[in-house]
Design a protein around this motif. Structure first.
Motif, PDB file in Angstrom:
ATOM      1  N   LEU A   1      33.333  43.563  34.756  1.00  0.00           N
ATOM      2  CA  LEU A   1      34.349  44.534  34.363  1.00  0.00           C
ATOM      3  C   LEU A   1      34.668  45.486  35.503  1.00  0.00           C
ATOM      4  O   LEU A   1      35.831  45.833  35.736  1.00  0.00           O
ATOM      5  CB  LEU A   1      33.882  45.309  33.131  1.00  0.00           C
ATOM      6  CG  LEU A   1      33.726  44.495  31.843  1.00  0.00           C
ATOM      7  CD1 LEU A   1      33.148  45.360  30.732  1.00  0.00           C
ATOM      8  CD2 LEU A   1      35.061  43.902  31.414  1.00  0.00           C
ATOM      9  N   ARG A   2      33.617  45.927  36.220  1.00  0.00           N
ATOM     10  CA  ARG A   2      33.864  46.846  37.343  1.00  0.00           C
ATOM     11  C   ARG A   2      34.608  46.154  38.477  1.00  0.00           C
ATOM     12  O   ARG A   2      35.322  46.804  39.242  1.00  0.00           O
ATOM     13  CB  ARG A   2      32.537  47.412  37.857  1.00  0.00           C
ATOM     14  CG  ARG A   2      31.944  48.498  36.980  1.00  0.00           C
ATOM     15  CD  ARG A   2      30.842  49.235  37.721  1.00  0.00           C
ATOM     16  NE  ARG A   2      29.734  48.338  38.042  1.00  0.00           N
ATOM     17  CZ  ARG A   2      28.690  48.126  37.240  1.00  0.00           C
ATOM     18  NH1 ARG A   2      28.628  48.741  36.077  1.00  0.00           N
ATOM     19  NH2 ARG A   2      27.721  47.315  37.599  1.00  0.00           N
ATOM     20  N   GLY A   3      34.414  44.846  38.604  1.00  0.00           N
ATOM     21  CA  GLY A   3      35.044  44.133  39.703  1.00  0.00           C
ATOM     22  C   GLY A   3      36.476  43.697  39.446  1.00  0.00           C
ATOM     23  O   GLY A   3      37.073  43.058  40.311  1.00  0.00           O
ATOM     24  N   LEU A   4      37.007  44.034  38.279  1.00  0.00           N
ATOM     25  CA  LEU A   4      38.386  43.642  37.982  1.00  0.00           C
ATOM     26  C   LEU A   4      39.362  44.317  38.933  1.00  0.00           C
ATOM     27  O   LEU A   4      39.259  45.516  39.213  1.00  0.00           O
ATOM     28  CB  LEU A   4      38.742  44.011  36.543  1.00  0.00           C
ATOM     29  CG  LEU A   4      38.102  43.184  35.428  1.00  0.00           C
ATOM     30  CD1 LEU A   4      38.464  43.787  34.077  1.00  0.00           C
ATOM     31  CD2 LEU A   4      38.535  41.738  35.500  1.00  0.00           C
TER      32      LEU A   4
ATOM     33  N   ILE B   1      47.732  41.610  34.108  1.00  0.00           N
ATOM     34  CA  ILE B   1      47.575  40.510  35.061  1.00  0.00           C
ATOM     35  C   ILE B   1      47.489  41.074  36.475  1.00  0.00           C
ATOM     36  O   ILE B   1      48.412  41.758  36.939  1.00  0.00           O
ATOM     37  CB  ILE B   1      48.760  39.533  34.950  1.00  0.00           C
ATOM     38  CG1 ILE B   1      48.890  39.024  33.509  1.00  0.00           C
ATOM     39  CG2 ILE B   1      48.608  38.374  35.924  1.00  0.00           C
ATOM     40  CD1 ILE B   1      50.189  38.269  33.241  1.00  0.00           C
ATOM     41  N   ALA B   2      46.390  40.782  37.155  1.00  0.00           N
ATOM     42  CA  ALA B   2      46.256  41.180  38.563  1.00  0.00           C
ATOM     43  C   ALA B   2      46.841  40.108  39.478  1.00  0.00           C
ATOM     44  O   ALA B   2      47.512  40.414  40.466  1.00  0.00           O
ATOM     45  CB  ALA B   2      44.790  41.432  38.908  1.00  0.00           C
ATOM     46  N   ALA B   3      46.573  38.847  39.162  1.00  0.00           N
ATOM     47  CA  ALA B   3      47.076  37.718  39.941  1.00  0.00           C
ATOM     48  C   ALA B   3      46.931  36.468  39.072  1.00  0.00           C
ATOM     49  O   ALA B   3      46.117  36.448  38.145  1.00  0.00           O
ATOM     50  CB  ALA B   3      46.305  37.559  41.250  1.00  0.00           C
TER      51      ALA B   3
ATOM     52  N   VAL C   1      43.249  40.635  31.352  1.00  0.00           N
ATOM     53  CA  VAL C   1      42.749  41.477  30.275  1.00  0.00           C
ATOM     54  C   VAL C   1      43.726  41.400  29.109  1.00  0.00           C
ATOM     55  O   VAL C   1      44.924  41.605  29.279  1.00  0.00           O
ATOM     56  CB  VAL C   1      42.582  42.937  30.737  1.00  0.00           C
ATOM     57  CG1 VAL C   1      42.080  43.806  29.584  1.00  0.00           C
ATOM     58  CG2 VAL C   1      41.621  43.013  31.912  1.00  0.00           C
ATOM     59  N   VAL C   2      43.203  41.089  27.931  1.00  0.00           N
ATOM     60  CA  VAL C   2      44.006  40.987  26.710  1.00  0.00           C
ATOM     61  C   VAL C   2      43.615  42.156  25.811  1.00  0.00           C
ATOM     62  O   VAL C   2      42.458  42.270  25.403  1.00  0.00           O
ATOM     63  CB  VAL C   2      43.763  39.644  25.994  1.00  0.00           C
ATOM     64  CG1 VAL C   2      44.632  39.541  24.746  1.00  0.00           C
ATOM     65  CG2 VAL C   2      44.028  38.484  26.943  1.00  0.00           C
TER      66      VAL C   2
END
Length: 333
Positions: A229-232, A306-308, A314-315
């Motif tokens: 989660l922290r690495g998102l 959406i990051a990529a 994340v929903v």
């Protein structure tokens, strides 16, 4: 003109702070009496002083304060955004370190967490589908149940999806503690708990009014989901659309399901759904995995962050901030 004491009261700073900022060249007085050395400030300096106080309250270094106060608006936004990102990173690191220390401390005694029975059953229904059904890692066929002072958290993952649901306990004694419960056993326990107004979670059982139900605890180490989660990465695109409509479109879609997202619509195969989007992006999913995440959600809308196209998505639901799912996309065809 205002004396340094009067000006300090007006802008929420101390006289000593005003002297310091004068010495640093950040906020010089409008006039200094040549005989007494007394500093005087004008009404025109109130806004700058208030901004200075707010910046220092936010922990902005003095070197950056001058860039915000004296630079262009674009430069000010750049400096403040960088400082906000730095604060988030430091806060996350401190939170992680404190959490690890708390988990390593010996329990204060037998841990018990009291929650609503229907609420626990609802959380189990949302989280358990993300647990693995087989495979070489038995820990993934379990749900991690975390008991702490302020929350009870249920976590499950099969490495393609991660589901996290938080409950606010009615009371907690002892702890903190982590229980690794086989998913099937937790489903059976939840069916028992749903008819109880309140249940107490203990290692090995659920308790309600003197009745107990077995809650077996497995061995092993659950994946470090907090690191995940922290690495998102920060989301680049946010997509808001109808949860049920997207779920139904996925059910009729072949794999992979490619979402073509535009400014105001989401296209999935032959289906076009209205959507609010922050920018065009194309991303693909296993329809069964994303569909299960949508099925576990609550409310009419769903938000995809959406990051990529190759990073976890994340929903989230606007109607239930205590439940979050991460879904791993698949390669675009």
């Amino acid at each position: 003109m205002h004396s340094i004491s009067a000006f300090a009261r007006r802008v929420g700073l101390t006289p000593s702070a005003l002297r310091f900022y004068d010495d640093c060249g950040v906020l010089a007085p409008a006039r200094v009496d040549p005989l007494t050395g007394y500093r005087y400030y004008s009404d025109d300096q109130v806004e700058r002083a208030v901004h200075l106080r707010r910046l220092r309250t936010a922990g902005v270094p003095l070197a950056d304060v001058t860039a915000v106060l004296d630079g262009s608006p674009d430069r000010a936004r750049e400096v403040l955004a960088a400082h906000a990102a730095r604060l988030r990173s430091e806060s996350d690191a401190a939170h992680a370190a404190l959490g690890a220390l708390l988990r390593d401390l010996p329990p204060r005694g037998p841990v018990r967490a009291r929650v609503g029975g229907p609420e626990l059953a609802s959380a189990v229904r949302q989280v358990v589908p993300a647990a693995a059904r087989g495979g070489e890692f038995p820990e993934l066929r379990c749900v991690l149940v975390e008991l702490a002072d302020t929350q009870v958290r249920l976590i499950a993952t099969d490495r393609y999806r991660l589901a996290v649901r938080e409950l606010r306990p009615l009371a907690v004694d002892g702890g903190p503690a982590e229980l690794l419960v086989p998913a099937d056993a937790l489903v059976t326990a939840a069916a028992w708990a749903t008819r109880k107004p309140e249940v107490t979670i203990e290692p090995g059982c659920l308790n309600a009014g003197g009745e107990t139900h077995a809650l077996p605890v497995a061995g092993g180490t659950f994946p470090a989901y907090r690191d995940m989660l922290r690495g998102l990465d920060a989301p680049v695109h946010r997509v808001l659309t109808g949860r049920v409509a997207l779920r139904d479109a996925l059910a009729a879609c072949a794999s992979p399901a490619v979402l073509d997202i535009g400014a105001d619509e989401l296209v999935l195969g032959e289906v076009t759904l209205p959507a609010v989007c922050s920018g065009p992006v194309r991303v693909a999913f296993d329809p069964a995995v994303l569909g299960a995440a949508l099925e576990a959600g609550v409310g009419p809308d769903v938000l995809l962050e959406i990051a990529a196209p190759d990073r976890p998505v994340v929903v989230r639901s606007a109607d239930q901030g205590s439940f979050t799912t991460l879904v791993m996309p698949v390669a675009l065809p």
